[in-house]
Design an enzyme around this catalytic site. Sequence first.
Site, PDB file in Angstrom:
ATOM      1  N   HIS A  88      -6.391 -21.903   3.511  1.00  0.00           N
ATOM      2  CA  HIS A  88      -7.523 -22.501   2.773  1.00  0.00           C
ATOM      3  C   HIS A  88      -7.908 -21.545   1.645  1.00  0.00           C
ATOM      4  O   HIS A  88      -8.028 -20.342   1.871  1.00  0.00           O
ATOM      5  CB  HIS A  88      -8.706 -22.683   3.730  1.00  0.00           C
ATOM      6  CG  HIS A  88      -9.831 -23.483   3.154  1.00  0.00           C
ATOM      7  ND1 HIS A  88     -10.684 -22.990   2.188  1.00  0.00           N
ATOM      8  CD2 HIS A  88     -10.236 -24.748   3.401  1.00  0.00           C
ATOM      9  CE1 HIS A  88     -11.571 -23.928   1.874  1.00  0.00           C
ATOM     10  NE2 HIS A  88     -11.326 -25.001   2.590  1.00  0.00           N
TER      11      HIS A  88
ATOM     12  N   CYS B 219      -7.850 -27.445  -1.207  1.00  0.00           N
ATOM     13  CA  CYS B 219      -9.268 -27.815  -1.141  1.00  0.00           C
ATOM     14  C   CYS B 219      -9.798 -27.948  -2.565  1.00  0.00           C
ATOM     15  O   CYS B 219      -9.979 -26.955  -3.272  1.00  0.00           O
ATOM     16  CB  CYS B 219     -10.057 -26.767  -0.357  1.00  0.00           C
ATOM     17  SG  CYS B 219     -11.814 -27.139  -0.322  1.00  0.00           S
TER      18      CYS B 219
ATOM     19  N   HIS C  69      -8.207 -31.157   1.392  1.00  0.00           N
ATOM     20  CA  HIS C  69      -9.646 -31.431   1.494  1.00  0.00           C
ATOM     21  C   HIS C  69     -10.040 -32.051   0.160  1.00  0.00           C
ATOM     22  O   HIS C  69     -10.006 -31.368  -0.859  1.00  0.00           O
ATOM     23  CB  HIS C  69     -10.450 -30.141   1.657  1.00  0.00           C
ATOM     24  CG  HIS C  69     -10.282 -29.474   2.984  1.00  0.00           C
ATOM     25  ND1 HIS C  69     -10.896 -28.281   3.282  1.00  0.00           N
ATOM     26  CD2 HIS C  69      -9.595 -29.839   4.095  1.00  0.00           C
ATOM     27  CE1 HIS C  69     -10.577 -27.933   4.533  1.00  0.00           C
ATOM     28  NE2 HIS C  69      -9.788 -28.847   5.032  1.00  0.00           N
TER      29      HIS C  69
ATOM     30  N   ASP D 176     -14.507 -34.088   2.552  1.00  0.00           N
ATOM     31  CA  ASP D 176     -15.092 -32.781   2.853  1.00  0.00           C
ATOM     32  C   ASP D 176     -16.600 -32.894   2.751  1.00  0.00           C
ATOM     33  O   ASP D 176     -17.144 -33.985   2.844  1.00  0.00           O
ATOM     34  CB  ASP D 176     -14.480 -31.755   1.889  1.00  0.00           C
ATOM     35  CG  ASP D 176     -14.471 -30.351   2.467  1.00  0.00           C
ATOM     36  OD1 ASP D 176     -15.053 -30.142   3.526  1.00  0.00           O
ATOM     37  OD2 ASP D 176     -13.883 -29.466   1.838  1.00  0.00           O
ATOM     38  N   HIS D 177     -17.268 -31.795   2.550  1.00  0.00           N
ATOM     39  CA  HIS D 177     -18.740 -31.767   2.610  1.00  0.00           C
ATOM     40  C   HIS D 177     -19.374 -33.007   2.011  1.00  0.00           C
ATOM     41  O   HIS D 177     -19.048 -33.410   0.903  1.00  0.00           O
ATOM     42  CB  HIS D 177     -19.269 -30.554   1.834  1.00  0.00           C
ATOM     43  CG  HIS D 177     -18.580 -29.304   2.235  1.00  0.00           C
ATOM     44  ND1 HIS D 177     -18.565 -28.186   1.442  1.00  0.00           N
ATOM     45  CD2 HIS D 177     -17.866 -28.991   3.339  1.00  0.00           C
ATOM     46  CE1 HIS D 177     -17.882 -27.242   2.052  1.00  0.00           C
ATOM     47  NE2 HIS D 177     -17.443 -27.700   3.205  1.00  0.00           N
TER      48      HIS D 177
ATOM     49  N   TYR E 256     -21.678 -31.612   6.986  1.00  0.00           N
ATOM     50  CA  TYR E 256     -20.813 -32.288   7.956  1.00  0.00           C
ATOM     51  C   TYR E 256     -21.509 -33.400   8.724  1.00  0.00           C
ATOM     52  O   TYR E 256     -21.251 -33.608   9.906  1.00  0.00           O
ATOM     53  CB  TYR E 256     -20.174 -31.255   8.896  1.00  0.00           C
ATOM     54  CG  TYR E 256     -19.040 -30.514   8.221  1.00  0.00           C
ATOM     55  CD1 TYR E 256     -17.784 -31.091   8.119  1.00  0.00           C
ATOM     56  CD2 TYR E 256     -19.237 -29.267   7.642  1.00  0.00           C
ATOM     57  CE1 TYR E 256     -16.743 -30.433   7.473  1.00  0.00           C
ATOM     58  CE2 TYR E 256     -18.202 -28.604   6.986  1.00  0.00           C
ATOM     59  CZ  TYR E 256     -16.951 -29.202   6.917  1.00  0.00           C
ATOM     60  OH  TYR E 256     -15.924 -28.561   6.271  1.00  0.00           O
TER      61      TYR E 256
HETATM   62  C1  DNO Z   1     -15.814 -25.364   5.067  1.00  0.00           C
HETATM   63  C2  DNO Z   1     -14.420 -25.308   5.476  1.00  0.00           C
HETATM   64  C3  DNO Z   1     -13.962 -23.908   5.776  1.00  0.00           C
HETATM   65  C4  DNO Z   1     -12.563 -23.937   6.330  1.00  0.00           C
HETATM   66  C5  DNO Z   1     -11.996 -22.580   6.600  1.00  0.00           C
HETATM   67  C6  DNO Z   1     -10.547 -22.698   6.948  1.00  0.00           C
HETATM   68  O1  DNO Z   1     -16.398 -26.387   5.041  1.00  0.00           O
HETATM   69  O2  DNO Z   1     -13.607 -25.913   4.541  1.00  0.00           O
HETATM   70  O3  DNO Z   1     -14.836 -23.334   6.700  1.00  0.00           O
HETATM   71  O4  DNO Z   1     -12.570 -24.628   7.537  1.00  0.00           O
HETATM   72  O5  DNO Z   1     -12.130 -21.755   5.516  1.00  0.00           O
HETATM   73  O6  DNO Z   1     -10.119 -21.544   7.580  1.00  0.00           O
END
Ligand code: DNO
Length: 351
Positions: A197, A235, A262, A307-308, A321
Amino acid sequence: MKLTFRWYGDSDPVTLEQIRQIPAMSGIVSAVYHVPAGELWSLESILALKEKAAAAGLAFEVVESLPVHENIKLGTDCRRLMENYAENIRRLGQAGIKVICYNFMPVFDWLRSDLNKPLADGSRVLAYDHGAMERLNPARSELSLPGWDKSYSREQLQELLRRYREVDEEQLWANLAAFLQKIIPVAEEAGVKMAIHPDDPPWPVFGLPRIIVDEASLERLLGLVESPANGLTFCTGSLGANPQNNLPRMIKKFAGRIPFVHLRNILITGDKCFQEAAHPSSCGSLDMYALVKALVESGFDGYVRPDHGRMIWGEEGRGGYGLFDRALGATYIAGLFEAVEKMKACRNGTA
Ligand code: DNO
């Protein structure tokens, strides 16, 4: 493309049944959360998670995250930790896991300076302001922010920050290389793809080095061990926080080495400042259509998750989340993929 959704286990206010009802949802992304970094995940606990997901009609093929112990990142006293990491990969492979997401960010994972920024429409978002962030002192602060590892006492955190003073970017790269040289052959054998990531945000914070930040660093990472098992979690929100990063170009360049994506939008609000946004392109600074187009055109067939999300409709829960906005994001993502894939099929005369 396989659409997935992050689930934090039984303590997650979002249930598997709710996730199952999101249209086009194929599986969850999760982890064995109760085991500290560096320790072994029992095969039983991995299989139990898989069975729980399966009972709700969901696949569990992506782990996020298998945390890397700080001693591995620091490159000290880490032989047993590396062996445990390798053993966890073997067990995950045995349980049918296909992708393992991890990161190599010193001490903190993702960081935000505001967990509850109210927007004009009444929703609340996560936000990052570099000036505000740097004014916090992690060794003294009582704050609890995402990325803040609550498992450290203040003394342990101070000690960790002190140890990192010896580790500059090049040393961190060397430690990452040693780690990958050890674990990528294990992942190959286990039939698992490792997917790093990127650092979030993609620049150093509190003087700690952050190295997985842009096209050049992703290229360097992939070159450390040339193997399909050494891949990326692409991401978009993390890399997109730096407007210099040309995300569609990166997706095309790293095609074949991106097993997990992501897909999230952010709104850049200033130099090293951004806030999370709803997923559609019109809500933020990223062109989500261009990203999906680049993925489809480069033959992407891996896992994607929204994602978020914002907190909307009165939902309370884990910052970024909640269920509602991520579910909206998921259907938007599914729609973008359907449109782009059908256009591609039309062009190729296969539809
Ligand atoms: C946050 C996530 C990160 C991710 C880690 C992967 O929302 O995208 O916490 O899970 O960095 O190791």
